[in-house]
Design an enzyme around this catalytic site. Structure first.
Site, PDB file in Angstrom:
ATOM      1  N   LYS A 129     -64.723 -12.345  23.082  1.00  0.00           N
ATOM      2  CA  LYS A 129     -63.991 -11.202  23.585  1.00  0.00           C
ATOM      3  C   LYS A 129     -62.540 -11.559  23.934  1.00  0.00           C
ATOM      4  CE  LYS A 129     -68.076  -9.398  25.993  1.00  0.00           C
ATOM      5  NZ  LYS A 129     -68.623  -9.150  27.348  1.00  0.00           N
ATOM      6  N   GLY A 130     -62.314 -12.848  24.146  1.00  0.00           N
ATOM      7  CA  GLY A 130     -61.045 -13.287  24.744  1.00  0.00           C
ATOM      8  C   GLY A 130     -59.791 -12.865  24.012  1.00  0.00           C
ATOM      9  N   ASP A 171     -59.329 -24.808  23.566  1.00  0.00           N
ATOM     10  CA  ASP A 171     -59.615 -25.786  24.603  1.00  0.00           C
ATOM     11  C   ASP A 171     -60.260 -27.010  23.936  1.00  0.00           C
ATOM     12  OD1 ASP A 171     -59.955 -26.268  27.598  1.00  0.00           O
ATOM     13  OD2 ASP A 171     -62.045 -26.259  27.008  1.00  0.00           O
ATOM     14  N   LYS A 221     -54.452 -25.942  24.670  1.00  0.00           N
ATOM     15  CA  LYS A 221     -54.662 -26.969  25.710  1.00  0.00           C
ATOM     16  C   LYS A 221     -55.069 -28.254  25.008  1.00  0.00           C
ATOM     17  CE  LYS A 221     -57.659 -24.613  28.431  1.00  0.00           C
ATOM     18  NZ  LYS A 221     -58.562 -24.344  29.574  1.00  0.00           N
ATOM     19  N   PHE A 223     -57.446 -23.874  33.829  1.00  0.00           N
ATOM     20  CA  PHE A 223     -58.286 -22.768  33.368  1.00  0.00           C
ATOM     21  C   PHE A 223     -57.540 -21.457  33.606  1.00  0.00           C
ATOM     22  CE2 PHE A 223     -61.714 -19.684  33.338  1.00  0.00           C
ATOM     23  CZ  PHE A 223     -62.414 -20.093  32.215  1.00  0.00           C
TER      24      PHE A 223
HETATM   25  P1  IMP Z   1     -63.093 -23.991  22.984  1.00  0.00           P
HETATM   26  O1  IMP Z   1     -64.210 -23.693  22.059  1.00  0.00           O
HETATM   27  O2  IMP Z   1     -63.475 -24.965  24.060  1.00  0.00           O
HETATM   28  O3  IMP Z   1     -61.816 -24.391  22.275  1.00  0.00           O
HETATM   29  O4  IMP Z   1     -62.758 -22.691  23.785  1.00  0.00           O
HETATM   30  C1  IMP Z   1     -62.360 -21.553  23.155  1.00  0.00           C
HETATM   31  C2  IMP Z   1     -62.843 -20.326  23.865  1.00  0.00           C
HETATM   32  O5  IMP Z   1     -63.227 -20.590  25.219  1.00  0.00           O
HETATM   33  C3  IMP Z   1     -61.730 -19.333  23.923  1.00  0.00           C
HETATM   34  O6  IMP Z   1     -61.923 -18.443  22.868  1.00  0.00           O
HETATM   35  C4  IMP Z   1     -61.900 -18.696  25.277  1.00  0.00           C
HETATM   36  O7  IMP Z   1     -62.723 -17.558  25.183  1.00  0.00           O
HETATM   37  C5  IMP Z   1     -62.614 -19.720  26.108  1.00  0.00           C
HETATM   38  N1  IMP Z   1     -61.657 -20.485  26.930  1.00  0.00           N
HETATM   39  C6  IMP Z   1     -61.138 -21.700  26.701  1.00  0.00           C
HETATM   40  N2  IMP Z   1     -60.289 -22.069  27.657  1.00  0.00           N
HETATM   41  C7  IMP Z   1     -60.261 -21.040  28.531  1.00  0.00           C
HETATM   42  C8  IMP Z   1     -59.510 -20.788  29.728  1.00  0.00           C
HETATM   43  O8  IMP Z   1     -58.686 -21.593  30.209  1.00  0.00           O
HETATM   44  N3  IMP Z   1     -59.761 -19.606  30.338  1.00  0.00           N
HETATM   45  C9  IMP Z   1     -60.628 -18.692  29.855  1.00  0.00           C
HETATM   46  N4  IMP Z   1     -61.314 -18.862  28.730  1.00  0.00           N
HETATM   47  C10 IMP Z   1     -61.131 -20.029  28.067  1.00  0.00           C
END
Ligand code: IMP
Ligand code: MG
Length: 177
Positions: A41-42, A101, A129, A150
């Site tokens: 959803k982000g 992330d 990040k 975060f």
């Molecule tokens: P990853 O798979 O760890 O790279 O994270 C990607 C997903 O996690 C993003 O699409 C976000 O929905 C969520 N996410 C990662 N970092 C954050 C943050 O700092 N705040 C809120 N959601 C995050």
């Protein structure tokens, strides 16, 4: 009891960042005719703004991804929903996510888009990040790079809260208890 998130990027900075990303997408693919894949959803707010900046001539499609649950730390397991295959096959696809992330989500989504026969893929994220990466993935286009914080707002949540904030902010200490 984190209170009101402290602003990191305000609405004007976000608007300028999104505008710049759209400019760079058009530079890479000046002929137009692309699919914008929004990672839900982000990225709902980001993709909506990016679509407006890109203007006419794009197809918009969505996939839902989950990995965080109530935590501020990725579970390490990404669950993806359904893709709209016809929107991806033979198309130039911009994968839009608000934040990268660990990189797990982006790498999983890109692999699935490739498998569905996309002609070309461009990954476009508003916030990176890089220090948190566990998977070797580098987004093609990045708006802002941040340290290990975060973020919430502009579509990003913590346990379902703060998605509607018009800015990107950080929670106070101990959001993850
Ligand atoms: P990853 O798979 O760890 O790279 O994270 C990607 C997903 O996690 C993003 O699409 C976000 O929905 C969520 N996410 C990662 N970092 C954050 C943050 O700092 N705040 C809120 N959601 C995050
Ligand atoms: Mg989330």
């Amino acid at each position: 009891m984190a209170g009101r998130p402290e602003c990191v990027f305000d609405a004007a900075q976000i608007r300028e960042g999104v505008r710049d990303l759209a400019r760079r997408i058009r530079e890479r693919w000046p002929e137009g005719g692309l699919t914008l894949l929004c990672v839900l959803k982000g990225a709902a707010l980001f993709a909506a703004d990016l679509a407006r900046e890109l203007g006419d001539g794009l197809e918009l499609t969505f996939v839902q991804a989950r990995s965080y649950g109530k935590s501020t730390v990725s579970s390490g397991e990404v669950t993806l929903g359904e893709f709209e295959d016809e929107a991806l096959r033979g198309r130039r696809v911009v994968v839009a996510d608000t934040i990268v992330d660990t990189g797990l989500t982006l790498s999983r989504v890109v692999a699935e888009v490739r498998e569905r026969g996309a002609d070309a893929i461009l990954t476009c994220v508003l916030v990176d990040k890089p220090v948190r990466r566990t998977v070797d993935v580098t987004p093609d286009l990045v708006g802002f790079t941040v340290p290990d914080r975060f973020l919430v707002g502009y579509g990003l949540d913590h346990d379902g809260h703060h998605r509607g904030l018009p800015y990107l902010g950080v929670l106070g200490e101990s959001a993850d208890e």
